[in-house]
Design an enzyme around this catalytic site. Sequence first.
Site, PDB file in Angstrom:
ATOM      1  N   VAL A  14      -0.121   1.642  -1.430  1.00  0.00           N
ATOM      2  CA  VAL A  14      -0.450   2.181  -2.542  1.00  0.00           C
ATOM      3  C   VAL A  14      -0.723   1.439  -3.857  1.00  0.00           C
ATOM      4  O   VAL A  14      -0.903   2.097  -4.903  1.00  0.00           O
ATOM      5  CB  VAL A  14       0.860   3.192  -2.352  1.00  0.00           C
ATOM      6  N   ARG A  39       6.083 -12.769   1.306  1.00  0.00           N
ATOM      7  CA  ARG A  39       5.466 -13.235   2.304  1.00  0.00           C
ATOM      8  C   ARG A  39       4.106 -13.479   1.072  1.00  0.00           C
ATOM      9  O   ARG A  39       3.608 -14.306   1.528  1.00  0.00           O
ATOM     10  CB  ARG A  39       4.892 -12.145   2.888  1.00  0.00           C
ATOM     11  N   CYS A 129       3.919  12.246  -1.368  1.00  0.00           N
ATOM     12  CA  CYS A 129       2.604  13.307  -0.773  1.00  0.00           C
ATOM     13  C   CYS A 129       2.576  14.048  -0.076  1.00  0.00           C
ATOM     14  O   CYS A 129       1.366  15.546  -1.096  1.00  0.00           O
ATOM     15  CB  CYS A 129       1.971  11.475   0.136  1.00  0.00           C
ATOM     16  N   SER A 159      -2.790   6.205   7.005  1.00  0.00           N
ATOM     17  CA  SER A 159      -2.202   5.235   5.197  1.00  0.00           C
ATOM     18  C   SER A 159      -0.938   6.374   4.449  1.00  0.00           C
ATOM     19  O   SER A 159      -0.869   4.627   4.023  1.00  0.00           O
ATOM     20  CB  SER A 159      -3.962   5.547   4.486  1.00  0.00           C
ATOM     21  N   HIS A 242      -4.868  13.766   3.376  1.00  0.00           N
ATOM     22  CA  HIS A 242      -3.720  14.513   4.214  1.00  0.00           C
ATOM     23  C   HIS A 242      -4.344  15.537   3.936  1.00  0.00           C
ATOM     24  O   HIS A 242      -4.859  16.490   3.317  1.00  0.00           O
ATOM     25  CB  HIS A 242      -2.566  14.764   3.399  1.00  0.00           C
ATOM     26  N   ASN A 316      -4.297  11.183   0.121  1.00  0.00           N
ATOM     27  CA  ASN A 316      -2.413  11.109  -0.057  1.00  0.00           C
ATOM     28  C   ASN A 316      -1.932  10.022  -0.959  1.00  0.00           C
ATOM     29  O   ASN A 316      -1.308   9.661  -1.719  1.00  0.00           O
ATOM     30  CB  ASN A 316      -1.770  11.322   0.958  1.00  0.00           C
TER      31      ASN A 316
HETATM   32  P1  A2P Z   1       4.437  -8.221   1.229  1.00  0.00           P
HETATM   33  O1  A2P Z   1       2.727  -7.798   1.315  1.00  0.00           O
HETATM   34  O2  A2P Z   1       4.552  -9.308   0.314  1.00  0.00           O
HETATM   35  O3  A2P Z   1       5.487  -7.531   2.291  1.00  0.00           O
HETATM   36  P2  A2P Z   1       2.349  -1.279   2.564  1.00  0.00           P
HETATM   37  O4  A2P Z   1       3.051   0.376   2.560  1.00  0.00           O
HETATM   38  O5  A2P Z   1       1.067  -1.150   2.794  1.00  0.00           O
HETATM   39  O6  A2P Z   1       3.094  -1.579   4.369  1.00  0.00           O
HETATM   40  O7  A2P Z   1       3.121  -2.324   1.282  1.00  0.00           O
HETATM   41  C1  A2P Z   1       4.582  -2.036   1.551  1.00  0.00           C
HETATM   42  C2  A2P Z   1       4.277  -3.263  -0.433  1.00  0.00           C
HETATM   43  O8  A2P Z   1       5.724  -3.610  -0.789  1.00  0.00           O
HETATM   44  C3  A2P Z   1       4.099  -4.355  -0.049  1.00  0.00           C
HETATM   45  O9  A2P Z   1       3.548  -5.026  -1.559  1.00  0.00           O
HETATM   46  C4  A2P Z   1       5.093  -5.556   0.776  1.00  0.00           C
HETATM   47  O10 A2P Z   1       5.213  -6.304   0.536  1.00  0.00           O
HETATM   48  C5  A2P Z   1       6.290  -5.151  -0.665  1.00  0.00           C
HETATM   49  N1  A2P Z   1       7.495  -5.120  -0.146  1.00  0.00           N
HETATM   50  C6  A2P Z   1       7.791  -5.125   1.074  1.00  0.00           C
HETATM   51  N2  A2P Z   1       9.334  -5.464   1.352  1.00  0.00           N
HETATM   52  C7  A2P Z   1       9.430  -5.929   0.098  1.00  0.00           C
HETATM   53  C8  A2P Z   1      10.730  -6.446  -0.196  1.00  0.00           C
HETATM   54  N3  A2P Z   1      11.929  -7.269   0.760  1.00  0.00           N
HETATM   55  N4  A2P Z   1      10.177  -7.048  -1.241  1.00  0.00           N
HETATM   56  C9  A2P Z   1       9.331  -7.046  -1.930  1.00  0.00           C
HETATM   57  N5  A2P Z   1       8.207  -6.685  -1.964  1.00  0.00           N
HETATM   58  C10 A2P Z   1       8.550  -5.767  -0.623  1.00  0.00           C
END
Ligand code: A2P
Length: 336
Positions: A14, A39, A129, A159, A242, A316
Amino acid sequence: RRFHVAVVGATGAVGETMLSILAERNFPIATLSLLASSRSAGGEIEFQGQKIKVQDLAEFDPSGVDIALFSAGGSVSKEYGPKFAAAGAVVIDNSSAFRYDDDVPLVVSEVNPEQVANRPRGIIANPNCSTMQMLVALAPLHRRYGIERINVATYQSVSGGGRSALEELGKQTGQLLSFQDIDPQRFPVQIAFNLIPHIDDFQDNGFTKEEMKLVWETRKILGDDSILVNPTAVRVPVFYGHSEAVAIETREKVTPEAARELLEQSPGVEVVDRREAGGYPTPVTHASGTDAVYVGRIREDISHPRGLNLWIVSDNIRKGAALNAVQLAELVAAEG
Ligand code: A2P
């Protein structure tokens, strides 16, 4: 005026679409902060020809942010949303963390935009969504004819489960086509060449939380607790878009012709309703990568005197999440 914008979850499915929509619509950005987990901190994302470094949300100081778009999951929103709001940002949150709080407006830009201003906590929630696309199509019918009851079965693409869910469908499809074993991780059972009547957690009443979102959010957004909603939510092996088979029962009878005419004039809706092969919207042929909510298969319910059936399809990740969030940001920006 230009705004200091932060995107939380910028590396996600998203989040990356939020960035492309902010660019496409030329949102008035002064500075853009891209936030994710540790990460992905340090990586770079290109935005309007500039490389921007991704920062660790946990180490970010939110002071000075005007508008923060959150899409990093409910627990991240719960922890950091109020911190950003306390620092003065308007938080537009795509998770379900605040959607059912009375002092947080839940807004579809075409349906109840006036609610954006009503945000005592500085937080605005972006709807789920499935509810989003359903109400873009049904709100005009509700206002004219009074919807009493909605029966809906959803056909939801992977997605909606984020990047890991997209990857699992791709991987399983490849493995199964080359006669390899699969190992479901992101979904409870095989998703490729299958479908799964289970999205989000089971509730005490036997419905899933994804299904109950359609009940709770429809009532809150339309401001009408008397509307009855009977939902079934199903995950299907589609990447983006969706679809929903919707049957409504109205106080006043609505004919398919009148519904078509009304929907053709409704914002955000495109009617695709020719009774011939391909004369209806599908996720791949119409919705994926586009902004509209497509409505087809409009026909009278032959089992009910005031019933109407519709087939509603939308991307979505765009209208269902990122696009509406940016549209809410535009409403906030228009306040000056
Ligand atoms: P990251 O790429 O560093 O894991 P999706 O819904 O596609 O899985 O994406 C989830 C989003 O939320 C990603 O950008 C992810 O970053 C971020 N995210 C997940 N956990 C955390 C966290 N604890 N703190 C900050 N961002 C997070």
